[in-house]
Design an enzyme around this catalytic site. Structure first.
Site, PDB file in Angstrom:
ATOM      1  CD  GLU A  35    -146.936  -7.236  77.718  1.00  0.00           C
ATOM      2  OE1 GLU A  35    -147.025  -6.466  78.671  1.00  0.00           O
ATOM      3  OE2 GLU A  35    -145.849  -7.646  77.276  1.00  0.00           O
ATOM      4  CD  GLU A  61    -142.870 -22.463  82.710  1.00  0.00           C
ATOM      5  OE1 GLU A  61    -141.993 -21.601  82.592  1.00  0.00           O
ATOM      6  OE2 GLU A  61    -142.864 -23.530  82.051  1.00  0.00           O
ATOM      7  CB  CYS A 114    -138.398 -14.927  87.288  1.00  0.00           C
ATOM      8  SG  CYS A 114    -138.665 -16.679  86.923  1.00  0.00           S
ATOM      9  CB  CYS A 154    -143.096 -13.133  71.352  1.00  0.00           C
ATOM     10  SG  CYS A 154    -142.720 -13.424  73.075  1.00  0.00           S
ATOM     11  CB  SER A 172    -135.502 -19.490  81.775  1.00  0.00           C
ATOM     12  OG  SER A 172    -136.261 -19.202  80.625  1.00  0.00           O
ATOM     13  CG  LEU A 173    -129.473 -22.809  83.564  1.00  0.00           C
ATOM     14  CD1 LEU A 173    -130.504 -23.861  83.943  1.00  0.00           C
ATOM     15  CD2 LEU A 173    -128.464 -23.402  82.588  1.00  0.00           C
ATOM     16  CB  CYS A 224    -139.849 -11.904  84.867  1.00  0.00           C
ATOM     17  SG  CYS A 224    -141.247 -12.177  83.760  1.00  0.00           S
ATOM     18  CB  CYS A 245    -142.757 -11.490  78.710  1.00  0.00           C
ATOM     19  SG  CYS A 245    -141.892 -12.203  80.102  1.00  0.00           S
ATOM     20  CB  CYS A 287    -145.910 -15.896  85.384  1.00  0.00           C
ATOM     21  SG  CYS A 287    -144.914 -17.404  85.461  1.00  0.00           S
ATOM     22  CG  ASN A 334    -136.040  -5.382  78.339  1.00  0.00           C
ATOM     23  OD1 ASN A 334    -135.583  -4.260  78.127  1.00  0.00           O
ATOM     24  ND2 ASN A 334    -137.189  -5.784  77.849  1.00  0.00           N
ATOM     25  CB  SER A 392    -139.162 -20.168  76.588  1.00  0.00           C
ATOM     26  OG  SER A 392    -138.302 -19.723  77.614  1.00  0.00           O
TER      27      SER A 392
HETATM   28  N1  SAH Z   1    -141.979 -18.622  81.518  1.00  0.00           N
HETATM   29  C1  SAH Z   1    -141.111 -18.991  80.466  1.00  0.00           C
HETATM   30  C2  SAH Z   1    -141.368 -18.240  79.188  1.00  0.00           C
HETATM   31  C3  SAH Z   1    -141.662 -16.773  79.276  1.00  0.00           C
HETATM   32  S1  SAH Z   1    -140.313 -15.749  79.744  1.00  0.00           S
HETATM   33  C4  SAH Z   1    -139.664 -18.848  80.903  1.00  0.00           C
HETATM   34  O1  SAH Z   1    -139.414 -18.277  81.939  1.00  0.00           O
HETATM   35  O2  SAH Z   1    -138.802 -19.358  80.196  1.00  0.00           O
HETATM   36  C5  SAH Z   1    -139.262 -15.795  78.308  1.00  0.00           C
HETATM   37  C6  SAH Z   1    -137.817 -15.484  78.605  1.00  0.00           C
HETATM   38  O3  SAH Z   1    -137.647 -14.091  78.914  1.00  0.00           O
HETATM   39  C7  SAH Z   1    -137.239 -16.262  79.779  1.00  0.00           C
HETATM   40  O4  SAH Z   1    -135.972 -16.751  79.474  1.00  0.00           O
HETATM   41  C8  SAH Z   1    -137.154 -15.199  80.846  1.00  0.00           C
HETATM   42  O5  SAH Z   1    -136.214 -15.529  81.829  1.00  0.00           O
HETATM   43  C9  SAH Z   1    -136.783 -13.986  80.028  1.00  0.00           C
HETATM   44  N2  SAH Z   1    -137.019 -12.710  80.683  1.00  0.00           N
HETATM   45  C10 SAH Z   1    -138.076 -12.335  81.430  1.00  0.00           C
HETATM   46  N3  SAH Z   1    -137.939 -11.066  81.866  1.00  0.00           N
HETATM   47  C11 SAH Z   1    -136.764 -10.624  81.376  1.00  0.00           C
HETATM   48  C12 SAH Z   1    -136.035  -9.392  81.478  1.00  0.00           C
HETATM   49  N4  SAH Z   1    -136.538  -8.380  82.173  1.00  0.00           N
HETATM   50  N5  SAH Z   1    -134.847  -9.298  80.849  1.00  0.00           N
HETATM   51  C13 SAH Z   1    -134.348 -10.337  80.147  1.00  0.00           C
HETATM   52  N6  SAH Z   1    -134.968 -11.515  80.011  1.00  0.00           N
HETATM   53  C14 SAH Z   1    -136.156 -11.670  80.626  1.00  0.00           C
HETATM   54 FE1  SF4 Z   2    -142.880 -16.604  84.692  1.00  0.00          FE
HETATM   55 FE2  SF4 Z   2    -141.023 -16.911  82.807  1.00  0.00          FE
HETATM   56 FE3  SF4 Z   2    -141.452 -14.505  83.935  1.00  0.00          FE
HETATM   57 FE4  SF4 Z   2    -140.285 -16.459  85.338  1.00  0.00          FE
HETATM   58  S1  SF4 Z   2    -139.474 -15.453  83.512  1.00  0.00           S
HETATM   59  S2  SF4 Z   2    -141.944 -15.115  86.053  1.00  0.00           S
HETATM   60  S3  SF4 Z   2    -141.374 -18.228  84.573  1.00  0.00           S
HETATM   61  S4  SF4 Z   2    -142.876 -15.633  82.681  1.00  0.00           S
END
Ligand code: SAH
Ligand code: SF4
Length: 377
Positions: free
Chosen positions: A108, A179, A132, A121, A233-234, A135, A352, A128, A309, A210
């Site tokens: 995407e 990532e 998480c 983006c 991403s914390l 995600c 994403c 990945c 989201n 990120s």
């Molecule tokens: N892997 C990297 C970059 C891709 S994700 C990372 O994790 O930072 C980009 C951002 O979108 C990250 O901060 C991730 O935590 C956030 N993200 C992913 N899924 C999400 C969701 N469903 N709602 C809100 N933020 C989300």
């Molecule tokens: Fe991978 Fe980033 Fe999604 Fe976590 S938030 S699963 S690191 S893409």
């Protein structure tokens, strides 16, 4: 027809490796052309065709010597990803593209307008490995790394689309699938190409990488003094709470992560952005805001708060607006600046991985694309 000769030609073609020109740094392109007997002047022409004219095939390249064009056509391609689906958000600010790669995998790429500026983006992996829980990309697991050319190809794709509208691509965020620090070398190679001032010339201050918090990767960015912005991403301010949402928190505990961030920020004299997906009842209490304020104390930091989201594979809900404000107020008490990022165009699944993993949305997207086509035709 001479069958033997034809077979020989086919065998020859098969044995000639095809190079994706998007995979080559400018230096590597110069080297390849030098080996073919062309000076760097000619590499400059090819580079301009790739990243200024945004040619989609060798045949589209202009001003090349016929012999060079012929050899390029035989041995190289421009790895333009194939549009599989497009969805536009109702507010017109976000367009999401499902793009097919040479091996049939799909990624995407999103075009969004952030503070009025066109932002791409971009994905760095198919799926990945980090897992998480909230995600969509994490839910699909890891398929493979993207090559530098597949990352560059997404940027060129968006730049081309914008140019058709008379606009310029200004920002890049590596916040698509994957990532980036788990695919470090390919990501850095791709960024070097998109920053090249004789090409796409995206300024490093408009590029944000990120990461989920891959500590060795952050340390490497600092050691190499990589010039772009860093977002971490914390989502949790204690190891236990964070690990429930972000499994890599077990591998790289907060003490190590924050130490690496501090080192990065001090070495490069740069602010770090911290991302926090606000999830109702999970990580949005005032106590958790206090913990975050304490954790980031003394760091040159900015917090981006993103109400969750929703995704199919996770039943969490976004935090309500009043609780978001309260969370922000606590951070402000620690002198910690924060911004609430309403995900633009939430109706296009701007989180994403959601287009690649959600069959219903994908079907809707395909329908949208069919009607786009009939409207155009
Ligand atoms: N892997 C990297 C970059 C891709 S994700 C990372 O994790 O930072 C980009 C951002 O979108 C990250 O901060 C991730 O935590 C956030 N993200 C992913 N899924 C999400 C969701 N469903 N709602 C809100 N933020 C989300
Ligand atoms: Fe991978 Fe980033 Fe999604 Fe976590 S938030 S699963 S690191 S893409």
């Amino acid at each position: 027809m001479n069958l033997t000769a034809d077979r020989a030609t086919i065998a020859e073609m098969d044995s000639t490796p095809t190079v994706n020109l998007y995979d080559l740094s400018r230096a590597a392109l110069e080297e390849m052309l030098a080996a073919w007997g062309y000076s760097s002047y000619y590499a400059g022409q090819v580079w301009a065709n790739l990243y200024r004219r945004l040619a989609t095939s060798v045949g589209e390249m202009t001003e090349l010597r016929p012999q060079l064009a012929e050899r390029l056509a035989a041995e190289a391609i421009i790895g333009v990803p194939q549009t599989q689906a497009i969805i536009h958000s109702a507010d017109g600010h976000t367009s999401k593209f499902l793009l097919g790669l040479a091996d049939g995998q799909a990624i995407e790429t999103v075009l969004m307008y952030f503070r009025g500026r066109a932002t791409a983006c971009v994905s760095t992996q198919v799926g990945c490995a980090m897992g998480c829980v909230f995600c969509a990309t994490g839910q699909m697991g890891f398929r493979r790394h993207l090559t530098p050319g597949e990352i560059v190809g997404q940027v060129a794709y968006v730049a081309r689309l914008l140019r058709e509208r008379g606009e310029m691509l200004r920002n890049i965020v590596l916040m698509g699938m994957g990532e980036p620090l788990h695919n470090y070398d390919a990501t850095m190679a791709a960024l070097e190409t998109v920053m090249d001032h004789r090409g796409l010339a995206i300024a490093p201050r408009f590029i944000t990488l990120s990461t989920v918090g891959v500590v060795p990767g952050i340390r490497r960015l600092a050691a190499e003094a990589q010039p772009f912005r860093l977002a971490v991403s914390l989502h949790g301010a204690t190891d236990e709470e964070r690990a429930r949402l972000v499994p890599p928190a077990r591998r790289w505990p907060l003490a190590e992560l924050i130490a690496a961030c501090r080192h990065y920020s001090e070495t490069l004299r740069r602010r770090i952005f911290f991302e926090w997906a606000l999830i109702d009842g999970q990580n949005d209490s005032p106590a958790q805001a206090h913990a975050l304020g304490r954790l980031l104390h003394g760091l040159n930091a900015h917090v981006n708060l993103i109400p969750l989201n929703p995704t199919i594979g996770y039943d969490g809900r976004p935090t309500e607006a009043t609780a978001v404000k309260a969370f922000q107020a606590v951070l402000a008490g620690y002198g910690l600046p924060s911004t609430v990022r309403q995900r633009r165009g939430i109706d296009v699944a701007a989180g994403c991985g959601q287009l690649a993993t959600d069959p219903l949305r994908l079907a809707a997207a395909n329908q949208g694309r069919a009607s786009d086509r009939s409207a155009a035709g």
